[in-house]
Scaffold this motif. Structure first.
Motif, PDB file in Angstrom:
ATOM      1  N   LEU A  65      29.892  34.649  33.082  1.00 17.11           N
ATOM      2  CA  LEU A  65      29.216  35.935  32.909  1.00 17.11           C
ATOM      3  C   LEU A  65      28.253  36.202  34.059  1.00 17.11           C
ATOM      4  CD1 LEU A  65      28.428  38.452  31.308  1.00 17.11           C
ATOM      5  CD2 LEU A  65      26.912  37.015  29.927  1.00 17.11           C
ATOM      6  N   LEU A  66      27.590  35.161  34.531  1.00 17.30           N
ATOM      7  CA  LEU A  66      26.644  35.333  35.640  1.00 17.30           C
ATOM      8  C   LEU A  66      27.338  35.883  36.879  1.00 17.30           C
ATOM      9  CD1 LEU A  66      23.819  34.981  36.783  1.00 17.30           C
ATOM     10  CD2 LEU A  66      24.393  32.610  37.327  1.00 17.30           C
ATOM     11  N   MET A  67      28.538  35.349  37.161  1.00 23.69           N
ATOM     12  CA  MET A  67      29.288  35.833  38.321  1.00 23.69           C
ATOM     13  C   MET A  67      29.693  37.293  38.136  1.00 23.69           C
ATOM     14  SD  MET A  67      32.980  34.828  39.773  1.00 23.69           S
ATOM     15  CE  MET A  67      33.643  36.240  38.918  1.00 23.69           C
ATOM     16  N   GLN A  68      30.065  37.665  36.918  1.00 24.97           N
ATOM     17  CA  GLN A  68      30.447  39.050  36.644  1.00 24.97           C
ATOM     18  C   GLN A  68      29.275  39.994  36.901  1.00 24.97           C
ATOM     19  OE1 GLN A  68      31.902  38.881  32.599  1.00 24.97           O
ATOM     20  NE2 GLN A  68      33.306  37.197  33.100  1.00 24.97           N
ATOM     21  N   LEU A  69      28.070  39.585  36.479  1.00 21.95           N
ATOM     22  CA  LEU A  69      26.881  40.410  36.717  1.00 21.95           C
ATOM     23  C   LEU A  69      26.603  40.535  38.204  1.00 21.95           C
ATOM     24  CD1 LEU A  69      24.492  39.086  33.896  1.00 21.95           C
ATOM     25  CD2 LEU A  69      25.875  41.161  33.898  1.00 21.95           C
ATOM     26  N   PHE A  70      26.772  39.442  38.948  1.00 22.46           N
ATOM     27  CA  PHE A  70      26.564  39.469  40.396  1.00 22.46           C
ATOM     28  C   PHE A  70      27.547  40.418  41.075  1.00 22.46           C
ATOM     29  CE2 PHE A  70      23.517  36.674  42.495  1.00 22.46           C
ATOM     30  CZ  PHE A  70      22.935  36.037  41.412  1.00 22.46           C
ATOM     31  N   VAL A  71      28.809  40.352  40.669  1.00 17.99           N
ATOM     32  CA  VAL A  71      29.826  41.203  41.285  1.00 17.99           C
ATOM     33  C   VAL A  71      29.507  42.675  41.047  1.00 17.99           C
ATOM     34  CG1 VAL A  71      32.247  41.917  41.147  1.00 17.99           C
ATOM     35  CG2 VAL A  71      31.665  39.488  41.245  1.00 17.99           C
ATOM     36  N   ILE A  72      29.109  43.010  39.817  1.00 13.35           N
ATOM     37  CA  ILE A  72      28.808  44.411  39.509  1.00 13.35           C
ATOM     38  C   ILE A  72      27.561  44.880  40.259  1.00 13.35           C
ATOM     39  CG2 ILE A  72      28.118  46.006  37.674  1.00 13.35           C
ATOM     40  CD1 ILE A  72      29.868  44.354  35.769  1.00 13.35           C
ATOM     41  N   LEU A  78      28.814  47.479  47.980  1.00 13.76           N
ATOM     42  CA  LEU A  78      29.599  47.260  49.192  1.00 13.76           C
ATOM     43  C   LEU A  78      30.731  48.271  49.328  1.00 13.76           C
ATOM     44  CD1 LEU A  78      29.868  43.348  49.140  1.00 13.76           C
ATOM     45  CD2 LEU A  78      28.268  44.778  50.434  1.00 13.76           C
ATOM     46  N   ILE A  79      31.131  48.884  48.193  1.00  9.96           N
ATOM     47  CA  ILE A  79      32.170  49.920  48.254  1.00  9.96           C
ATOM     48  C   ILE A  79      31.578  51.306  47.985  1.00  9.96           C
ATOM     49  CG2 ILE A  79      34.040  48.338  47.641  1.00  9.96           C
ATOM     50  CD1 ILE A  79      33.896  49.378  44.783  1.00  9.96           C
ATOM     51  N   GLY A  80      30.255  51.386  48.145  1.00 11.81           N
ATOM     52  CA  GLY A  80      29.601  52.688  48.048  1.00 11.81           C
ATOM     53  C   GLY A  80      29.151  53.110  46.674  1.00 11.81           C
ATOM     54  N   ILE A  81      29.198  52.186  45.691  1.00 14.91           N
ATOM     55  CA  ILE A  81      28.765  52.518  44.334  1.00 14.91           C
ATOM     56  C   ILE A  81      27.486  51.738  44.040  1.00 14.91           C
ATOM     57  CG2 ILE A  81      29.364  52.538  41.880  1.00 14.91           C
ATOM     58  CD1 ILE A  81      32.305  52.467  42.722  1.00 14.91           C
TER      59      ILE A  81
END
Length: 216
Positions: A65-72, A78-81
């Motif tokens: 879950l921690l990685m998922q939060l980091f990615v979001i 990084l993709i403009g969002i």
């Protein structure tokens, strides 16, 4: 300047506790909607949709879950969002909850006797009526203990929001601890607040499981 642990610091913890409850509630309600969709797709007679739902579950159950939060929170910009910490945490926990609740409810639907659906078909009921009026009421009732148990895990999972700067209970505990230099007392209070929320839910889940076991 070192502060003394007092009423102001306790108020800070209680305010953060309110955000923890709100965050868990939003993630659970939205995740329940997503999980129901996932469960229905996984049990529907559409191979392509089932494959997509399976991939979703594999990704969100197979990564921390921690990685998922980091990615979001850090990856989307990084993709403009650009998203703030509140939106990132709510979205991450909702997706996480959708994957787990979807699998819990899918397994319950699949565990129902096949005669239930066959009898509904024999009565000429359509797919939607079979699902809404026959299958789901039984499946959701049976899955209540597991669902409540997952809610407990979700409440505790909100503590990971502190890593990306969202001020929920754990983050507030860190702030107050750094200001007062009394980590044992502060995190004792934090743990007591988590316990006050999670233990009744755990006990409720246990009672439901016991009741259903007796009924069977």
């Amino acid at each position: 300047m070192v502060q003394t642990l007092g009423l102001n610091q306790i108020v800070i913890l209680l305010e953060a506790f309110r955000w923890t409850i709100l965050l868990a509630a939003i993630a659970f309600v939205c995740g329940a909607g997503g999980g129901l969709c996932i469960a229905l797709i996984r049990t529907a007679p559409f191979q392509a949709l089932r494959a997509m739902a399976t991939a979703f579950i594999i990704v969100f159950q197979g990564t921390p879950l921690l990685m998922q939060l980091f990615v979001i929170y850090y990856g989307l910009p990084l993709i403009g969002i650009t998203v703030n910490a509140w939106v990132a945490v709510a979205a991450g926990l909702t997706l996480h909850a959708s994957a787990y609740l979807g699998e819990i409810w899918r397994s319950t639907i699949m565990a129902l006797p096949k005669g239930q659906e066959e009898a509904a078909k024999a009565l000429g009921l359509g797919y939607r009526t079979r699902i809404v009026d026959v299958i789901l009421p039984q499946a959701l009732r049976i899955s209540l203990p597991s669902t409540v148990g997952f809610l407990v895990q979700l409440v505790k999972g909100t503590s990971l929001a502190a890593i990306i700067g969202f001020t929920e209970l754990t983050r507030a505990g860190q702030i107050v601890s750094n200001a007062t230099y009394q980590p044992l007392i502060v995190f004792g209070l934090v743990g007591a607040l988590y316990f006050a929320l999670c233990w009744p839910l755990s006990h409720f889940s246990f009672q439901l499981e016991k009741r259903f076991a007796s009924a069977r």
